[in-house]
Scaffold this motif. Sequence first.
Motif, PDB file in Angstrom:
ATOM      1  N   ILE A  71       1.465  -1.254  -0.231  1.00 10.07           N
ATOM      2  CA  ILE A  71      -0.318  -0.399   0.121  1.00 10.07           C
ATOM      3  C   ILE A  71       0.993   1.031   0.275  1.00 10.07           C
ATOM      4  N   SER A  72       0.287   2.281  -0.397  1.00  7.55           N
ATOM      5  CA  SER A  72       1.085   3.396  -0.299  1.00  7.55           C
ATOM      6  C   SER A  72       1.818   3.650   0.235  1.00  7.55           C
ATOM      7  N   TYR A  73       3.468   4.187   1.177  1.00  8.72           N
ATOM      8  CA  TYR A  73       3.532   4.431   1.920  1.00  8.72           C
ATOM      9  C   TYR A  73       4.889   5.548   1.708  1.00  8.72           C
ATOM     10  N   THR A  74       5.327   6.520   2.846  1.00  5.26           N
ATOM     11  CA  THR A  74       6.382   7.731   2.365  1.00  5.26           C
ATOM     12  C   THR A  74       6.666   7.205   4.093  1.00  5.26           C
ATOM     13  N   ASN A  75       8.228   8.290   4.220  1.00  3.11           N
ATOM     14  CA  ASN A  75       8.803   8.425   5.333  1.00  3.11           C
ATOM     15  C   ASN A  75       7.737   9.226   5.898  1.00  3.11           C
ATOM     16  N   LEU A  76       6.679  10.021   5.419  1.00  7.56           N
ATOM     17  CA  LEU A  76       5.873  11.265   6.709  1.00  7.56           C
ATOM     18  C   LEU A  76       4.521  10.637   6.475  1.00  7.56           C
ATOM     19  N   SER A  77       4.590   9.288   6.343  1.00  7.59           N
ATOM     20  CA  SER A  77       3.482   8.453   6.495  1.00  7.59           C
ATOM     21  C   SER A  77       3.100   8.131   8.620  1.00  7.59           C
ATOM     22  N   THR A  78       2.482   7.570   8.848  1.00  8.03           N
ATOM     23  CA  THR A  78       2.410   7.284  10.101  1.00  8.03           C
ATOM     24  C   THR A  78       2.699   5.798  10.753  1.00  8.03           C
ATOM     25  N   TYR A  79       3.237   6.144  12.326  1.00  8.56           N
ATOM     26  CA  TYR A  79       3.078   4.460  13.052  1.00  8.56           C
ATOM     27  C   TYR A  79       2.070   3.808  12.551  1.00  8.56           C
ATOM     28  N   GLY A  80       1.185   4.043  12.535  1.00 10.66           N
ATOM     29  CA  GLY A  80       0.003   3.327  11.995  1.00 10.66           C
ATOM     30  C   GLY A  80       0.107   2.656  10.693  1.00 10.66           C
ATOM     31  N   ARG A  81       0.289   3.593   9.885  1.00  9.10           N
ATOM     32  CA  ARG A  81       0.268   2.721   8.170  1.00  9.10           C
ATOM     33  C   ARG A  81       1.454   1.991   8.250  1.00  9.10           C
ATOM     34  N   ALA A  82       2.538   2.339   8.833  1.00 11.85           N
ATOM     35  CA  ALA A  82       3.748   1.333   8.732  1.00 11.85           C
ATOM     36  C   ALA A  82       3.241  -0.090   9.592  1.00 11.85           C
ATOM     37  N   PHE A  83       2.179  -0.126  10.739  1.00 15.52           N
ATOM     38  CA  PHE A  83       2.008  -1.263  11.274  1.00 15.52           C
ATOM     39  C   PHE A  83       1.501  -2.361  10.089  1.00 15.52           C
ATOM     40  N   TRP A  84       0.970  -1.410   9.139  1.00 13.73           N
ATOM     41  CA  TRP A  84      -0.670  -2.258   8.300  1.00 13.73           C
ATOM     42  C   TRP A  84       0.530  -2.862   6.796  1.00 13.73           C
ATOM     43  N   VAL A  85       1.209  -1.690   6.619  1.00 13.87           N
ATOM     44  CA  VAL A  85       2.747  -2.278   5.956  1.00 13.87           C
ATOM     45  C   VAL A  85       3.599  -3.667   6.047  1.00 13.87           C
ATOM     46  N   GLY A  86       4.083  -3.041   7.832  1.00 14.25           N
ATOM     47  CA  GLY A  86       4.341  -5.019   8.051  1.00 14.25           C
ATOM     48  C   GLY A  86       3.481  -6.411   8.079  1.00 14.25           C
ATOM     49  N   LEU A  87       1.759  -5.777   7.890  1.00 10.22           N
ATOM     50  CA  LEU A  87       1.185  -6.436   8.747  1.00 10.22           C
ATOM     51  C   LEU A  87       0.827  -7.439   7.224  1.00 10.22           C
ATOM     52  N   LEU A  88       1.055  -6.723   6.341  1.00 13.02           N
ATOM     53  CA  LEU A  88       0.947  -7.020   4.814  1.00 13.02           C
ATOM     54  C   LEU A  88       1.950  -7.542   3.945  1.00 13.02           C
TER      55      LEU A  88
END
Length: 392
Positions: A71-88
């Motif tokens: 999913i879309s992610y940059t270094n300006l994304s949140t920790y919550g977004r990072a969680f979903w990236v890792g889960l996927l």
Amino acid sequence: MDPARGAKLSTWLNDQRVRGRIYQTLLLACVAALTCGAIYNAVTNMQARGMPTGFGFWNEVAGFDINLHLISYTNLSTYGRAFWVGLLNTLLIAVICIPLATLLGFAIGVARLSPNWLLSRLALVYTSILRNIPLLLLLLFWYNAVLKSLPGPRQSISIGDVVFLNNRGLYLPMPVLREQTVWFISAIAAALILAAGFREWARRRQERTGEQPPSGLLAVGLILGLPAIASVAGGAPFGFDIAKLSGFNLKGGLQVIPEMAALVFGLVTFTAAFIAEIVRAGLLAVPVGQSEAAAALGLHRGLTMKLVVIPQAMRLITPPLTSQYLNIVKNSSLAVFIGYPDLVQIFAGTVLNQTQAAVQVMAITMGVYLFISLAVALALNLFNVRYALKER
């Protein structure tokens, strides 16, 4: 105290069910007290050390990059977004490895019982070696000894100038959707529906008459034929973006990073060795008389395995197979040692170090793995209940 009332109380206390409920209530109260005490102690110590006690960090900016994200992610994304990236990314490994390990494990398990001496011995050597090598060592072998020793991008190993392999990963053609893609997918869906319908009709016909229509050949013909007809009639359903050398690296195409490839190779080859032994044990547990009866009816060895032995063996194979699927999900956490950005590496690693919310992060991570494991176990248990032998 009234003697009658005392006798009634004594009788009530001597009731086994009542005493059992009292003991369970006391045990539950003790567990609740210990849990509350542990939570209070943890919160007090975290506050004393200036550590966050809530989940406010979830919406804070992460500030770090992830080299693989579905999913879309940059270094300006949140920790919550990072969680979903890792889960996927973790689920991606499970979705890829479970089917591949199953197919490889079944093939090796059947090969272990093959009358071909060389094939059975090769399968024996495979299972004996892979089952006795630590998984972490196997992952490091694939990553450092195999993939990292490949040539650089300029000296990539090329297959028809379409597929490229180097120490930065495997580059495959990236499908590009066109207008004709809808018709192609519709043809595949129609072929699957028709094949499933014909197979059900063939099964019922076999039960009535004993005749076995060629459902497998027809299914292959439908699945290959209808999409081919749609492609010829409407044009190529996909275009392909092929990687090309640009400067010191390849650009374009679909890149499979070395960390992901090493994790997939390691988990699949390791787990397949255990699945092979489960399959072998399940096949050997089917009475020999079943195979002899099938041979007496004129079925050759392939049909005997497909129609007689394997369906019965699956009832014995499925329960231990569940444990291997759970192991794939849990063992994927070892990806942190080779740098694959899974849930542990991203959330329980980078996010924990930056936020210092150790208790919250680890609780979420453990809860996620518990939920995934329970979901996989539930799905396979439902399958097992459907196909298990029914006792009278």
